[in-house]
Design a protein around this motif. Structure first.
Motif, PDB file in Angstrom:
ATOM      1  N   ARG A  81       1.045   4.239  -2.795  1.00 25.13           N
ATOM      2  CA  ARG A  81       0.832   5.649  -2.435  1.00 25.13           C
ATOM      3  C   ARG A  81       2.007   6.513  -2.863  1.00 25.13           C
ATOM      4  O   ARG A  81       1.823   7.592  -3.433  1.00 25.13           O
ATOM      5  CB  ARG A  81       0.605   5.784  -0.924  1.00 25.13           C
ATOM      6  CG  ARG A  81      -0.795   5.456  -0.468  1.00 25.13           C
ATOM      7  CD  ARG A  81      -1.033   5.941   0.943  1.00 25.13           C
ATOM      8  NE  ARG A  81      -0.187   5.226   1.897  1.00 25.13           N
ATOM      9  CZ  ARG A  81      -0.550   4.107   2.525  1.00 25.13           C
ATOM     10  NH1 ARG A  81      -1.754   3.585   2.306  1.00 25.13           N
ATOM     11  NH2 ARG A  81       0.258   3.520   3.387  1.00 25.13           N
ATOM     12  N   GLU A  82       3.230   6.042  -2.606  1.00 26.47           N
ATOM     13  CA  GLU A  82       4.403   6.835  -2.952  1.00 26.47           C
ATOM     14  C   GLU A  82       4.558   6.934  -4.471  1.00 26.47           C
ATOM     15  O   GLU A  82       4.937   7.988  -5.007  1.00 26.47           O
ATOM     16  CB  GLU A  82       5.657   6.229  -2.334  1.00 26.47           C
ATOM     17  CG  GLU A  82       6.960   6.934  -2.676  1.00 26.47           C
ATOM     18  CD  GLU A  82       6.983   8.406  -2.285  1.00 26.47           C
ATOM     19  OE1 GLU A  82       7.840   9.144  -2.834  1.00 26.47           O
ATOM     20  OE2 GLU A  82       6.168   8.838  -1.436  1.00 26.47           O
ATOM     21  N   ARG A 108       2.041   9.456  -5.691  1.00 28.43           N
ATOM     22  CA  ARG A 108       2.429  10.806  -5.275  1.00 28.43           C
ATOM     23  C   ARG A 108       3.457  11.379  -6.249  1.00 28.43           C
ATOM     24  O   ARG A 108       3.356  12.534  -6.680  1.00 28.43           O
ATOM     25  CB  ARG A 108       3.012  10.786  -3.863  1.00 28.43           C
ATOM     26  CG  ARG A 108       3.357  12.184  -3.322  1.00 28.43           C
ATOM     27  CD  ARG A 108       4.217  12.113  -2.074  1.00 28.43           C
ATOM     28  NE  ARG A 108       5.535  11.585  -2.362  1.00 28.43           N
ATOM     29  CZ  ARG A 108       6.525  12.282  -2.932  1.00 28.43           C
ATOM     30  NH1 ARG A 108       6.315  13.543  -3.306  1.00 28.43           N
ATOM     31  NH2 ARG A 108       7.692  11.734  -3.154  1.00 28.43           N
ATOM     32  N   GLN A 152       0.824  -1.213   0.000  1.00 26.04           N
ATOM     33  CA  GLN A 152       0.000   0.000   0.000  1.00 26.04           C
ATOM     34  C   GLN A 152       0.855   1.258   0.000  1.00 26.04           C
ATOM     35  O   GLN A 152       0.550   2.237  -0.684  1.00 26.04           O
ATOM     36  CB  GLN A 152      -0.950   0.006   1.214  1.00 26.04           C
ATOM     37  CG  GLN A 152      -1.975  -1.106   1.210  1.00 26.04           C
ATOM     38  CD  GLN A 152      -1.428  -2.407   1.788  1.00 26.04           C
ATOM     39  OE1 GLN A 152      -0.248  -2.491   2.159  1.00 26.04           O
ATOM     40  NE2 GLN A 152      -2.281  -3.417   1.865  1.00 26.04           N
ATOM     41  N   GLU A 153       1.944   1.216   0.747  1.00 22.02           N
ATOM     42  CA  GLU A 153       2.829   2.383   0.809  1.00 22.02           C
ATOM     43  C   GLU A 153       3.573   2.573  -0.507  1.00 22.02           C
ATOM     44  O   GLU A 153       3.799   3.707  -0.958  1.00 22.02           O
ATOM     45  CB  GLU A 153       3.825   2.229   1.958  1.00 22.02           C
ATOM     46  CG  GLU A 153       4.754   3.428   2.154  1.00 22.02           C
ATOM     47  CD  GLU A 153       4.002   4.724   2.414  1.00 22.02           C
ATOM     48  OE1 GLU A 153       4.545   5.790   2.062  1.00 22.02           O
ATOM     49  OE2 GLU A 153       2.873   4.680   2.951  1.00 22.02           O
TER      50      GLU A 153
END
Length: 207
Positions: free
Chosen positions: A15-16, A19, A11-12
């Motif tokens: 997200r990154e 972004r 998930q991270e």
């Protein structure tokens, strides 16, 4: 070698990634729907420079979304692109993906005429392409054949034209970008089935 800064959580990572992609989109003058497409192309390719090379017909996103939401089918030039499109999501909307490049009739006709199977397959789809979405991610000859049919009166709902290579690819996409048919293309020699599939999937999931 250091592993201390590695991001391990899925998930991270997502997200990154998004972004960073969002930052690459800032300088581009795009509608929300166009941003969704270009964002997926950049994310899929890992190449921020591609964003400036994507071209949209003014009605491409609107007409493409309308067609997909209405449950139209998608016709592709190669099986790799067919496999890359999210067929489950498309089926939820009422559509399916077609590719005829390995049909025995297509193979035989291509051999007899001395042209590519992708071009023959596109010709054989013929009027079935009216009101449907056509995605080309490999063969410039398929895109040339499609554009010839459009000039003769064919009216697809959307053409995603992203063939890749050094013989005909850039020329075919330049011609497509000048046509008055809803289309999304990537100028130059770069392209390929993963990017064409990313474009279609962006529209399938756009809300």
């Amino acid at each position: 070698m250091s592993f201390k800064d590695v991001i391990w959580q899925p998930q991270e990572i997502e997200r990154e990634s998004m972004r960073q992609v969002a930052e690459f989109l800032l300088p581009l003058n795009l509608t929300p729907g166009e941003k969704a497409v270009v964002g997926r192309i950049i994310h899929t390719s890992g190449d921020p420079d591609l964003g400036a090379q994507v071209r949209f017909h003014p009605q491409a996103v609107v007409k493409g979304l309308e067609a997909l939401q209405a449950g139209v089918d998608i016709y592709t030039d190669v099986t790799m692109l067919q496999a890359g499109i999210n067929s489950r999501r498309l089926a939820e909307l009422g559509g399916q993906v077609h590719c005829a490049v390995h049909s025995l009739e297509v193979v035989e006709e291509a051999r007899e005429r001395g042209i590519t199977r992708s071009a023959v397959a596109m010709e054989r789809f013929g009027n079935r392409l009216n009101g449907q979405v056509v995605a080309i991610g490999n063969a410039p000859t398929a895109l040339f054949a499609l554009m010839r049919m459009i000039k003769e009166g064919l009216q697809p709902a959307l053409v995603v034209g992203m063939p890749v290579g050094f013989v005909g690819a850039a020329h075919s996409k330049e011609l497509l970008s000048q046509m008055d048919v809803p289309n999304i293309t990537l100028l130059g020699t770069r392209g390929g089935s993963p990017l064409a599939a990313a474009t279609i999937n962006a529209l399938l999931y756009y809300k």
